[in-house]
Design a protein around this motif. Structure first.
Motif, PDB file in Angstrom:
ATOM      1  N   HIS A   1       0.830  -1.212   0.000  1.00 34.54           N
ATOM      2  CA  HIS A   1       0.000   0.000   0.000  1.00 34.54           C
ATOM      3  C   HIS A   1       0.862   1.260   0.000  1.00 34.54           C
ATOM      4  CE1 HIS A   1      -3.507  -2.427   0.404  1.00 34.54           C
ATOM      5  NE2 HIS A   1      -3.330  -2.715   1.670  1.00 34.54           N
ATOM      6  N   SER A   2       1.956   1.237   0.736  1.00 35.91           N
ATOM      7  CA  SER A   2       2.840   2.401   0.793  1.00 35.91           C
ATOM      8  C   SER A   2       3.466   2.684  -0.564  1.00 35.91           C
ATOM      9  CB  SER A   2       3.948   2.188   1.832  1.00 35.91           C
ATOM     10  OG  SER A   2       3.402   2.124   3.115  1.00 35.91           O
ATOM     11  N   ALA A   3       3.874   1.632  -1.263  1.00 38.04           N
ATOM     12  CA  ALA A   3       4.452   1.811  -2.600  1.00 38.04           C
ATOM     13  C   ALA A   3       3.416   2.412  -3.545  1.00 38.04           C
ATOM     14  CB  ALA A   3       4.970   0.483  -3.137  1.00 38.04           C
TER      15      ALA A   3
ATOM     16  N   VAL B   1      -3.321  -8.741  -9.273  1.00 36.01           N
ATOM     17  CA  VAL B   1      -1.906  -8.376  -9.228  1.00 36.01           C
ATOM     18  C   VAL B   1      -1.470  -8.063  -7.794  1.00 36.01           C
ATOM     19  CG1 VAL B   1      -2.154  -5.917  -9.777  1.00 36.01           C
ATOM     20  CG2 VAL B   1      -0.096  -7.132 -10.447  1.00 36.01           C
ATOM     21  N   PHE B   2      -2.369  -7.504  -6.976  1.00 38.08           N
ATOM     22  CA  PHE B   2      -2.063  -7.284  -5.554  1.00 38.08           C
ATOM     23  C   PHE B   2      -1.751  -8.625  -4.888  1.00 38.08           C
ATOM     24  CE2 PHE B   2      -3.286  -7.145  -1.090  1.00 38.08           C
ATOM     25  CZ  PHE B   2      -2.599  -6.035  -0.636  1.00 38.08           C
ATOM     26  N   SER B   3      -2.569  -9.629  -5.175  1.00 39.07           N
ATOM     27  CA  SER B   3      -2.351 -10.968  -4.603  1.00 39.07           C
ATOM     28  C   SER B   3      -1.024 -11.562  -5.068  1.00 39.07           C
ATOM     29  CB  SER B   3      -3.497 -11.904  -4.980  1.00 39.07           C
ATOM     30  OG  SER B   3      -4.695 -11.463  -4.404  1.00 39.07           O
ATOM     31  N   LYS B   4      -0.658 -11.301  -6.326  1.00 37.37           N
ATOM     32  CA  LYS B   4       0.628 -11.810  -6.830  1.00 37.37           C
ATOM     33  C   LYS B   4       1.790 -11.185  -6.063  1.00 37.37           C
ATOM     34  CE  LYS B   4      -0.785 -12.929 -11.541  1.00 37.37           C
ATOM     35  NZ  LYS B   4      -0.626 -12.591 -12.974  1.00 37.37           N
ATOM     36  N   VAL B   5       1.702  -9.887  -5.807  1.00 38.56           N
ATOM     37  CA  VAL B   5       2.769  -9.214  -5.044  1.00 38.56           C
ATOM     38  C   VAL B   5       2.829  -9.791  -3.636  1.00 38.56           C
ATOM     39  CG1 VAL B   5       3.631  -7.027  -4.123  1.00 38.56           C
ATOM     40  CG2 VAL B   5       2.504  -7.067  -6.341  1.00 38.56           C
ATOM     41  N   GLU B   6       1.671  -9.906  -3.015  1.00 36.22           N
ATOM     42  CA  GLU B   6       1.611 -10.419  -1.640  1.00 36.22           C
ATOM     43  C   GLU B   6       2.168 -11.841  -1.559  1.00 36.22           C
ATOM     44  OE1 GLU B   6      -1.585 -10.010   1.953  1.00 36.22           O
ATOM     45  OE2 GLU B   6      -2.360 -10.532  -0.026  1.00 36.22           O
ATOM     46  N   ASN B   7       1.773 -12.701  -2.489  1.00 37.26           N
ATOM     47  CA  ASN B   7       2.278 -14.084  -2.499  1.00 37.26           C
ATOM     48  C   ASN B   7       3.780 -14.123  -2.756  1.00 37.26           C
ATOM     49  OD1 ASN B   7      -0.252 -15.155  -2.016  1.00 37.26           O
ATOM     50  ND2 ASN B   7      -0.719 -15.417  -4.182  1.00 37.26           N
TER      51      ASN B   7
ATOM     52  N   LYS C   1       5.690  -3.411  -9.741  1.00 37.17           N
ATOM     53  CA  LYS C   1       5.521  -2.418 -10.805  1.00 37.17           C
ATOM     54  C   LYS C   1       4.146  -2.565 -11.455  1.00 37.17           C
ATOM     55  CE  LYS C   1      10.349  -1.701 -12.072  1.00 37.17           C
ATOM     56  NZ  LYS C   1      11.373  -1.928 -13.117  1.00 37.17           N
ATOM     57  N   ASP C   2       3.725  -3.809 -11.676  1.00 30.30           N
ATOM     58  CA  ASP C   2       2.398  -4.044 -12.274  1.00 30.30           C
ATOM     59  C   ASP C   2       1.296  -3.505 -11.370  1.00 30.30           C
ATOM     60  OD1 ASP C   2       3.551  -5.263 -14.463  1.00 30.30           O
ATOM     61  OD2 ASP C   2       3.170  -7.316 -13.737  1.00 30.30           O
ATOM     62  N   TYR C   3       1.444  -3.702 -10.073  1.00 32.42           N
ATOM     63  CA  TYR C   3       0.421  -3.216  -9.146  1.00 32.42           C
ATOM     64  C   TYR C   3       0.416  -1.681  -9.103  1.00 32.42           C
ATOM     65  CZ  TYR C   3      -2.387  -2.256  -5.098  1.00 32.42           C
ATOM     66  OH  TYR C   3      -3.355  -1.749  -4.278  1.00 32.42           O
ATOM     67  N   VAL C   4       1.588  -1.096  -9.084  1.00 27.08           N
ATOM     68  CA  VAL C   4       1.677   0.372  -9.055  1.00 27.08           C
ATOM     69  C   VAL C   4       1.040   0.959 -10.319  1.00 27.08           C
ATOM     70  CG1 VAL C   4       3.307   2.302  -9.177  1.00 27.08           C
ATOM     71  CG2 VAL C   4       3.623   0.518  -7.463  1.00 27.08           C
ATOM     72  N   ARG C   5       1.203   0.281 -11.446  1.00 23.86           N
ATOM     73  CA  ARG C   5       0.629   0.764 -12.718  1.00 23.86           C
ATOM     74  C   ARG C   5      -0.874   0.569 -12.807  1.00 23.86           C
ATOM     75  NH1 ARG C   5       5.074  -2.318 -15.391  1.00 23.86           N
ATOM     76  NH2 ARG C   5       6.813  -0.866 -15.463  1.00 23.86           N
ATOM     77  N   CYS C   6      -1.425  -0.333 -12.016  1.00 27.88           N
ATOM     78  CA  CYS C   6      -2.866  -0.589 -12.053  1.00 27.88           C
ATOM     79  C   CYS C   6      -3.602   0.669 -11.578  1.00 27.88           C
ATOM     80  CB  CYS C   6      -3.210  -1.777 -11.163  1.00 27.88           C
ATOM     81  SG  CYS C   6      -4.937  -2.276 -11.267  1.00 27.88           S
ATOM     82  N   GLU C   7      -4.496   1.171 -12.415  1.00 27.86           N
ATOM     83  CA  GLU C   7      -5.173   2.435 -12.117  1.00 27.86           C
ATOM     84  C   GLU C   7      -6.060   2.307 -10.879  1.00 27.86           C
ATOM     85  OE1 GLU C   7      -8.246   5.567 -14.196  1.00 27.86           O
ATOM     86  OE2 GLU C   7      -7.112   4.200 -15.457  1.00 27.86           O
ATOM     87  N   HIS C   8      -5.863   3.213  -9.958  1.00 29.70           N
ATOM     88  CA  HIS C   8      -6.630   3.217  -8.705  1.00 29.70           C
ATOM     89  C   HIS C   8      -7.609   4.393  -8.731  1.00 29.70           C
ATOM     90  CE1 HIS C   8      -7.620   3.177  -4.471  1.00 29.70           C
ATOM     91  NE2 HIS C   8      -6.992   2.024  -4.361  1.00 29.70           N
TER      92      HIS C   8
END
Length: 121
Positions: free
Chosen positions: A29-31, A85-91, A104-111
């Motif tokens: 979340h911080s990233a 992608v969040f789950s992929k980072v966490e795993n 990087k993929d998660y950061v690029r995902c539009e929020h």
């Protein structure tokens, strides 16, 4: 008499130690918040600078501080389209893998929070 240290976290302290999963989630979340909430955080930082040697009145920066807090709280809610992608980072973090590409993929995902705070960008 020793004073209690300041709690700089946005959330109240949790009883006991943080689990690895909690630490990993906050890291992710911080990233994400670094990019999504950059505008409000920069506005708060500039507001707190001393202009021409004058003192800063903290009440002048309250609105920016609220924006940073609200932005971070929104970023902590992972939108459905970013959940995979969040789950992929966490795993990846849990398994001590090389997670840079997933992050990087998660950061690029539009929020959605980006649009809410885009007036700062």
């Amino acid at each position: 008499m020793a004073q209690e240290p300041w709690n700089f976290l946005a959330n109240p302290p949790i009883e006991g130690a943080y689990s690895k999963e909690e630490v990993y989630r906050e890291l992710i979340h911080s990233a994400k918040a670094y990019f999504v909430c950059y505008g409000p955080a920069l506005a708060l930082s500039k507001c707190r600078e001393k202009p021409n040697g004058k003192t800063v009145h903290p009440e002048d920066c309250v609105g920016h501080a609220h924006s940073v807090f609200n932005c971070y709280q929104q970023v902590r809610k992972v939108p459905e389209k970013c959940q995979e992608v969040f789950s992929k980072v966490e795993n990846c973090l849990t398994n001590h893998g090389k997670c840079e590409d997933f992050m990087k993929d998660y950061v690029r995902c539009e929020h959605p929070a980006y649009k809410v705070f885009e007036s700062y960008h």
